[in-house]
Design an enzyme around this catalytic site. Structure first.
Site, PDB file in Angstrom:
ATOM      1  N   ALA A  80      34.425  26.828  15.122  1.00  0.00           N
ATOM      2  CA  ALA A  80      33.542  27.515  16.063  1.00  0.00           C
ATOM      3  C   ALA A  80      34.334  28.541  16.858  1.00  0.00           C
ATOM      4  CB  ALA A  80      32.893  26.512  17.017  1.00  0.00           C
ATOM      5  N   HIS A  89      32.547  40.703  38.776  1.00  0.00           N
ATOM      6  CA  HIS A  89      31.949  40.153  39.990  1.00  0.00           C
ATOM      7  C   HIS A  89      30.562  39.574  39.732  1.00  0.00           C
ATOM      8  CE1 HIS A  89      35.261  41.790  42.355  1.00  0.00           C
ATOM      9  NE2 HIS A  89      35.183  42.833  41.548  1.00  0.00           N
ATOM     10  N   HIS A  93      33.157  33.513  41.308  1.00  0.00           N
ATOM     11  CA  HIS A  93      34.265  34.422  41.030  1.00  0.00           C
ATOM     12  C   HIS A  93      35.087  34.711  42.280  1.00  0.00           C
ATOM     13  CE1 HIS A  93      31.281  37.243  42.667  1.00  0.00           C
ATOM     14  NE2 HIS A  93      32.290  38.058  42.929  1.00  0.00           N
ATOM     15  N   ASP A  95      37.097  37.716  44.513  1.00  0.00           N
ATOM     16  CA  ASP A  95      37.300  39.130  44.832  1.00  0.00           C
ATOM     17  C   ASP A  95      38.770  39.309  45.182  1.00  0.00           C
ATOM     18  OD1 ASP A  95      34.608  39.599  44.561  1.00  0.00           O
ATOM     19  OD2 ASP A  95      34.212  39.901  46.696  1.00  0.00           O
ATOM     20  N   HIS A  99      39.815  44.740  45.787  1.00  0.00           N
ATOM     21  CA  HIS A  99      38.384  45.035  45.616  1.00  0.00           C
ATOM     22  C   HIS A  99      37.895  46.023  46.682  1.00  0.00           C
ATOM     23  CE1 HIS A  99      34.331  44.534  44.318  1.00  0.00           C
ATOM     24  NE2 HIS A  99      33.956  43.628  45.206  1.00  0.00           N
ATOM     25  N   HIS A 225      33.975  42.517  53.632  1.00  0.00           N
ATOM     26  CA  HIS A 225      34.878  42.803  52.513  1.00  0.00           C
ATOM     27  C   HIS A 225      36.028  43.708  52.960  1.00  0.00           C
ATOM     28  CE1 HIS A 225      31.704  41.488  49.606  1.00  0.00           C
ATOM     29  NE2 HIS A 225      32.726  41.308  48.796  1.00  0.00           N
TER      30      HIS A 225
END
Length: 274
Positions: A80, A89, A93, A95, A99, A225
C-alpha cells in the site's frame, strides 16, 4: 546454541519522562515495558486526523490524499502506498515564527527544547459561549496565575474555548463554509494586549488555540500573529481534545513536519498528563 530468544537478556530503551531514558528488560511485543506503558497511559492526542473533512483556511487548498498502489502485488504480497498534498496551515498545525515575523525561525529551525514544555491551559469556554468573537485577555492570563502560580519559562500557553465541539463542521467552526470567504469568519482568538503581555512579561515558547487562528475570526490586521511570531514565538492552531487536559501540570509535545524553510506544517501534538 539455543535459538529461543526468551533466554537472551536483551535490553531495550523506554521513555519514562521527557528527555529521560532507562534500560528495561525487553518483553513480549503485546506487553509494553512498565515505564513505557505508564507513559502511554498518561498521553492524550491533541491532533485531528487529516482527511477530506479537515478544515483549512478558506483561501487555502484542502488536504488531498490519493492511493497510488493499494492491494496484492504481482509478487503475491500486500503493498500500500499513497500521495498527499496540503497547504501548510490547516488541520492541527504549527505556525512557524516566520509566518508573520520577518527573519524569524522556519519550521525546521525551531529547536526541540521549544517544542516540549509545560502546558498552560487557559479556560475561557464560558466567555466564548457568550461571544463567538471573544479574545483571550490579559485578565484571563492573570487569573490563571492567581490559581496556579506564575506561567513557567518555556511554557506552551493554550486557550481552551471549547470550539472543538464544532469540528469538523466548517460553518459552525469558522462561521462560514463558503470557499474563499474570509469576510464572515467568527471564532475566538487571542487579543493583541494578551499577546503583548506574554511577550513583555513572560518567556513562553508557544501559544496555541483550539480554533482556526491565533487571531479571532473578524481580525483583519492579525495582531496576535504579528506580535507573537515577531518575538520568535510559534503558534499552534486547531488543537484537539483540550477538554481532556488540566489547566496546569501537563507537559505538551508539539512535533511539526520538518519542512525546510516552512512557514508551518501539520503537527502531531500530545499532552502527557501529570
Amino acid at each position: 546454541m539455543s535459538r529461543t530468544t526468551a533466554s537472551i537478556p536483551v535490553l531495550a530503551l523506554a521513555l519514562v519522562g521527557v528527555g529521560t531514558f532507562v534500560a528495561v528488560r525487553a518483553q513480549a511485543p503485546e506487553r509494553a515495558p512498565g515505564p513505557l506503558k505508564d507513559l502511554a497511559a498518561k498521553a492524550i492526542d491533541l491532533t485531528y486526523a487529516f482527511d477530506k473533512d479537515t478544515i483549512y483556511w478558506p483561501t487555502d487548498k484542502s488536504f488531498q490524499w490519493d492511493r497510488t498502489t493499494w492491494g496484492p502485488s504481482k509478487g503475491g504480497y500486500w503493498y500500500a502506498s499513497a500521495t498527499f498534498a496540503a497547504s501548510e496551515h490547516g488541520g492541527t498545525h504549527l505556525d512557524s515564527p516566520i509566518h508573520f515575523g520577518e527573519g524569524q525561525a522556519t519550521a525546521d529551525q525551531i529547536p526541540l527544547t521549544k517544542l516540549i514544555g509545560p502546558a498552560v491551559v487557559v479556560d475561557v469556554q464560558k466567555a466564548c459561549a457568550r461571544d463567538r468573537d471573544y479574545q483571550l485577555r490579559t485578565d484571563d492570563l492573570e487569573a490563571w496565575e492567581r490559581a496556579h502560580g506564575r506561567i513557567p519559562d518555556g511554557a506552551i500557553v493554550v486557550m481552551r474555548s471549547g470550539w472543538g465541539r464544532f469540528w469538523p463542521d466548517p460553518k459552525a467552526y469558522l462561521g462560514s463554509d463558503a470557499p474563499g470567504d474570509t469576510a464572515h469568519l467568527h471564532f475566538p482568538g487571542v487579543s493583541r494586549a494578551a499577546a503583548e503581555w506574554l511577550v513583555a512579561h513572560r518567556r513562553v515558547a508557544g501559544v496555541g488555540v483550539d480554533t482556526a487562528s491565533l487571531d479571532p475570526g473578524p481580525s483583519r490586521d492579525f495582531m496576535a500573529h504579528r506580535v507573537l511570531n515577531g518575538a520568535g514565538i510559534y503558534g499552534l492552531e486547531n488543537v484537539a481534545n483540550l477538554n481532556q487536559v488540566p489547566e496546569s501540570g501537563a507537559t505538551l509535545i508539539a512535533l511539526p513536519m520538518k519542512i525546510r524553510g516552512g512557514s508551518g506544517g501539520p503537527t502531531r501534538i500530545i499532552a502527557i498528563l501529570p
